[in-house]
Write a protein that holds these residues in place. Structure first.
Motif, PDB file in Angstrom:
ATOM      1  N   ALA A 108       0.852  -1.186   0.000  1.00  0.00           N
ATOM      2  CA  ALA A 108       0.000   0.000   0.000  1.00  0.00           C
ATOM      3  C   ALA A 108       0.888   1.237   0.000  1.00  0.00           C
ATOM      4  O   ALA A 108       1.967   1.226   0.591  1.00  0.00           O
ATOM      5  CB  ALA A 108      -0.910   0.010   1.227  1.00  0.00           C
ATOM      6  N   THR A 109       0.415   2.273  -0.677  1.00  0.00           N
ATOM      7  CA  THR A 109       1.159   3.536  -0.688  1.00  0.00           C
ATOM      8  C   THR A 109       0.842   4.304   0.586  1.00  0.00           C
ATOM      9  O   THR A 109      -0.320   4.431   0.973  1.00  0.00           O
ATOM     10  CB  THR A 109       0.757   4.380  -1.912  1.00  0.00           C
ATOM     11  N   ALA A 110       1.891   4.843   1.224  1.00  0.00           N
ATOM     12  CA  ALA A 110       1.692   5.669   2.416  1.00  0.00           C
ATOM     13  C   ALA A 110       2.668   6.832   2.346  1.00  0.00           C
ATOM     14  O   ALA A 110       3.821   6.653   1.955  1.00  0.00           O
ATOM     15  CB  ALA A 110       1.910   4.852   3.682  1.00  0.00           C
ATOM     16  N   ARG A 111       2.194   7.999   2.737  1.00  0.00           N
ATOM     17  CA  ARG A 111       3.045   9.192   2.645  1.00  0.00           C
ATOM     18  C   ARG A 111       3.343   9.779   4.006  1.00  0.00           C
ATOM     19  O   ARG A 111       4.145  10.691   4.136  1.00  0.00           O
ATOM     20  CB  ARG A 111       2.383  10.234   1.747  1.00  0.00           C
ATOM     21  N   GLU A 112       2.664   9.296   5.023  1.00  0.00           N
ATOM     22  CA  GLU A 112       2.938   9.780   6.397  1.00  0.00           C
ATOM     23  C   GLU A 112       2.504   8.707   7.400  1.00  0.00           C
ATOM     24  O   GLU A 112       1.798   7.747   7.031  1.00  0.00           O
ATOM     25  CB  GLU A 112       2.283  11.145   6.660  1.00  0.00           C
ATOM     26  N   VAL A 129       6.597   4.071   0.041  1.00  0.00           N
ATOM     27  CA  VAL A 129       6.600   5.344   0.770  1.00  0.00           C
ATOM     28  C   VAL A 129       7.315   6.416  -0.055  1.00  0.00           C
ATOM     29  O   VAL A 129       8.490   6.281  -0.401  1.00  0.00           O
ATOM     30  CB  VAL A 129       7.275   5.170   2.152  1.00  0.00           C
ATOM     31  N   GLY A 130       6.571   7.467  -0.354  1.00  0.00           N
ATOM     32  CA  GLY A 130       7.149   8.544  -1.138  1.00  0.00           C
ATOM     33  C   GLY A 130       6.134   9.644  -1.362  1.00  0.00           C
ATOM     34  O   GLY A 130       5.077   9.633  -0.733  1.00  0.00           O
ATOM     35  N   PRO A 131       6.418  10.571  -2.261  1.00  0.00           N
ATOM     36  CA  PRO A 131       7.633  10.631  -3.071  1.00  0.00           C
ATOM     37  C   PRO A 131       8.852  11.010  -2.231  1.00  0.00           C
ATOM     38  O   PRO A 131       8.865  12.060  -1.593  1.00  0.00           O
ATOM     39  CB  PRO A 131       7.324  11.704  -4.124  1.00  0.00           C
ATOM     40  N   ALA A 132       9.847  10.148  -2.269  1.00  0.00           N
ATOM     41  CA  ALA A 132      11.054  10.428  -1.507  1.00  0.00           C
ATOM     42  C   ALA A 132      11.762  11.656  -2.076  1.00  0.00           C
ATOM     43  O   ALA A 132      12.252  12.511  -1.325  1.00  0.00           O
ATOM     44  CB  ALA A 132      11.975   9.210  -1.536  1.00  0.00           C
ATOM     45  N   THR A 137       8.630  10.982 -13.566  1.00  0.00           N
ATOM     46  CA  THR A 137       7.974   9.790 -14.103  1.00  0.00           C
ATOM     47  C   THR A 137       6.468   9.824 -13.910  1.00  0.00           C
ATOM     48  O   THR A 137       5.723   9.298 -14.722  1.00  0.00           O
ATOM     49  CB  THR A 137       8.569   8.529 -13.443  1.00  0.00           C
ATOM     50  N   LYS A 138       6.020  10.431 -12.813  1.00  0.00           N
ATOM     51  CA  LYS A 138       4.574  10.449 -12.546  1.00  0.00           C
ATOM     52  C   LYS A 138       4.153  11.874 -12.203  1.00  0.00           C
ATOM     53  O   LYS A 138       4.801  12.525 -11.378  1.00  0.00           O
ATOM     54  CB  LYS A 138       4.247   9.493 -11.388  1.00  0.00           C
ATOM     55  N   ASP A 139       3.053  12.326 -12.825  1.00  0.00           N
ATOM     56  CA  ASP A 139       2.531  13.670 -12.561  1.00  0.00           C
ATOM     57  C   ASP A 139       1.626  13.661 -11.330  1.00  0.00           C
ATOM     58  O   ASP A 139       1.084  12.624 -10.954  1.00  0.00           O
ATOM     59  CB  ASP A 139       1.694  14.152 -13.755  1.00  0.00           C
ATOM     60  N   ALA A 163      11.036   2.723  -0.335  1.00  0.00           N
ATOM     61  CA  ALA A 163      11.047   4.136  -0.739  1.00  0.00           C
ATOM     62  C   ALA A 163      10.894   4.238  -2.254  1.00  0.00           C
ATOM     63  O   ALA A 163      11.470   3.440  -3.003  1.00  0.00           O
ATOM     64  CB  ALA A 163      12.342   4.796  -0.292  1.00  0.00           C
ATOM     65  N   ILE A 164      10.133   5.247  -2.683  1.00  0.00           N
ATOM     66  CA  ILE A 164       9.862   5.407  -4.126  1.00  0.00           C
ATOM     67  C   ILE A 164       9.918   6.876  -4.511  1.00  0.00           C
ATOM     68  O   ILE A 164       9.646   7.755  -3.689  1.00  0.00           O
ATOM     69  CB  ILE A 164       8.483   4.800  -4.500  1.00  0.00           C
ATOM     70  N   ALA A 165      10.254   7.089  -5.766  1.00  0.00           N
ATOM     71  CA  ALA A 165      10.310   8.382  -6.474  1.00  0.00           C
ATOM     72  C   ALA A 165      11.703   8.990  -6.434  1.00  0.00           C
ATOM     73  O   ALA A 165      12.226   9.323  -5.369  1.00  0.00           O
ATOM     74  CB  ALA A 165       9.288   9.385  -5.935  1.00  0.00           C
ATOM     75  N   GLY A 166      12.244   9.124  -7.627  1.00  0.00           N
ATOM     76  CA  GLY A 166      13.547   9.761  -7.789  1.00  0.00           C
ATOM     77  C   GLY A 166      14.694   8.974  -7.194  1.00  0.00           C
ATOM     78  O   GLY A 166      15.776   9.530  -6.956  1.00  0.00           O
ATOM     79  N   ALA A 184      11.908   1.203  -4.680  1.00  0.00           N
ATOM     80  CA  ALA A 184      11.217   0.888  -5.934  1.00  0.00           C
ATOM     81  C   ALA A 184      11.642   1.915  -6.969  1.00  0.00           C
ATOM     82  O   ALA A 184      11.706   3.115  -6.662  1.00  0.00           O
ATOM     83  CB  ALA A 184       9.702   0.936  -5.736  1.00  0.00           C
ATOM     84  N   VAL A 185      11.939   1.441  -8.167  1.00  0.00           N
ATOM     85  CA  VAL A 185      12.417   2.351  -9.219  1.00  0.00           C
ATOM     86  C   VAL A 185      11.696   2.100 -10.524  1.00  0.00           C
ATOM     87  O   VAL A 185      11.340   0.970 -10.860  1.00  0.00           O
ATOM     88  CB  VAL A 185      13.940   2.204  -9.454  1.00  0.00           C
ATOM     89  N   ILE A 186      11.513   3.194 -11.238  1.00  0.00           N
ATOM     90  CA  ILE A 186      11.109   3.094 -12.643  1.00  0.00           C
ATOM     91  C   ILE A 186      12.245   3.654 -13.501  1.00  0.00           C
ATOM     92  O   ILE A 186      12.957   2.929 -14.176  1.00  0.00           O
ATOM     93  CB  ILE A 186       9.785   3.848 -12.916  1.00  0.00           C
TER      94      ILE A 186
HETATM   95  C1  LIG Z   1       4.485   5.210  -9.620  1.00  0.00           C
HETATM   96  C2  LIG Z   1       5.022   6.154  -8.634  1.00  0.00           C
HETATM   97  N1  LIG Z   1       4.396   6.380  -7.439  1.00  0.00           N
HETATM   98  C3  LIG Z   1       5.040   7.302  -6.714  1.00  0.00           C
HETATM   99  C4  LIG Z   1       4.589   7.759  -5.385  1.00  0.00           C
HETATM  100  O1  LIG Z   1       5.299   8.566  -4.753  1.00  0.00           O
HETATM  101  O2  LIG Z   1       3.538   7.295  -4.980  1.00  0.00           O
HETATM  102  S1  LIG Z   1       6.427   7.880  -7.456  1.00  0.00           S
HETATM  103  C5  LIG Z   1       6.172   6.911  -8.795  1.00  0.00           C
HETATM  104  C6  LIG Z   1       7.085   6.893  -9.963  1.00  0.00           C
HETATM  105  C7  LIG Z   1       8.533   6.628  -9.566  1.00  0.00           C
HETATM  106  O3  LIG Z   1       9.317   6.660 -10.710  1.00  0.00           O
HETATM  107  P1  LIG Z   1      10.876   6.978 -10.672  1.00  0.00           P
HETATM  108  O4  LIG Z   1      11.567   5.853 -10.011  1.00  0.00           O
HETATM  109  O5  LIG Z   1      11.251   7.087 -12.134  1.00  0.00           O
HETATM  110  O6  LIG Z   1      11.038   8.279  -9.965  1.00  0.00           O
END
Ligand SMILES: Cc1nc(C(=O)O)sc1CCOP(=O)(O)O
Ligand SMILES: Cc1ncc(COP(=O)(O)OP(=O)(O)O)c(N)n1
Ligand SMILES: [Mg+2]
Length: 207
Positions: A108-112, A129-132, A137-139, A163-166, A184-186
């Motif tokens: 599950a996604t959690a930000r706090e 957990v993010g966006p770190a 990649t995602k708007d 951790a996800i994002a950037g 997690a990375v894209i």
């Molecule tokens: C799919 C997704 N979810 C995010 C969130 O913060 O919930 S950031 C994200 C994309 C992450 O891509 P990259 O590794 O290229 O930054």
């Protein structure tokens, strides 16, 4: 029980990307230490999602890697994936747990911290957990929570924090020090000139 993977590769299905080639490259390096999350664009059909997920699932099975499906839990079940991932606009975590059953991996996604604790109470077995950091990649994402935000969530829960994002290989040490189990990375893989070398760099930073 197998340790939960520290490296999660999320598929990039935007035009011009080659998700299966990237998955194969990453599996060749990290194999059973990898989780691959099948994520398609919102306007992809279920048939497109199913066909990609079935191929990724087969590649993961061969490499003994974990296969997860983002959002579309019926696709996860249909291909026999190990689990799924849901966020704020998807099925609620308790409903997702009912769909997937008690033994599936459920992210599950959690930000706090408060959302994180609620997600775990509802049945999440790991948290994204993010966006770190900032990402292209995602708007529509909120302001990055930074390593401090990742640390706050990691302190609040007992499940693995991914951790996800950037995320880049260079940023992994500070994320791990903040309590992240993994990342997690894209873009770090799908936009790399050489996904094999890029996976090695990520994996070296995580092990
Ligand atoms: C799919 C997704 N979810 C995010 C969130 O913060 O919930 S950031 C994200 C994309 C992450 O891509 P990259 O590794 O290229 O930054
Ligand atoms: C590991 C991980 N963390 C976060 C997300 C984002 O999920 P969500 O907020 O539902 O956004 P979408 O990916 O569905 O656009 C994720 N997929 N994986
Ligand atoms: Mg989602």
């Amino acid at each position: 029980m197998r340790p939960f993977p520290r490296l999660h590769l999320i598929t990039d299905t935007r035009p011009g990307r080659e998700p299966l080639a990237v998955v194969e490259a990453a599996l060749g390096v990290a194999g059973e230490h990898l989780a691959v999350q099948v994520r398609v664009e919102d306007d992809a059909t279920d048939r497109e999602a199913y066909e990609l997920a079935a191929r990724v699932r087969a590649l993961c099975a061969e490499a003994r890697a974990i296969c997860l499906v983002n959002d579309r839990l019926h696709v996860a079940l249909a291909v026999g994936a190990d689990g799924g991932h849901v966020g704020a606009l998807d099925l609620p975590v308790d409903a997702a747990r009912r769909v997937l059953g008690p033994y599936a991996i459920l992210g599950a996604t959690a930000r706090e911290p408060a959302t994180a604790r609620a997600a775990v109470d509802a049945g999440a077995s790991y948290l994204g957990v993010g966006p770190a950091y900032a990402t292209r990649t995602k708007d529509g994402l909120p302001t990055p929570i930074g390593v401090e935000g990742v640390a706050a969530v990691a302190r609040a829960v007992g499940v693995p924090v991914i951790a996800i994002a950037g995320v880049t290989a260079e940023r992994i040490p500070e994320l791990r020090a903040a309590g992240a189990h993994g990342v997690a990375v894209i873009g770090a893989l799908s936009q790399a000139p050489d996904p094999v070398e890029a996976t090695k760099a990520l994996w070296d930073a995580l092990r």
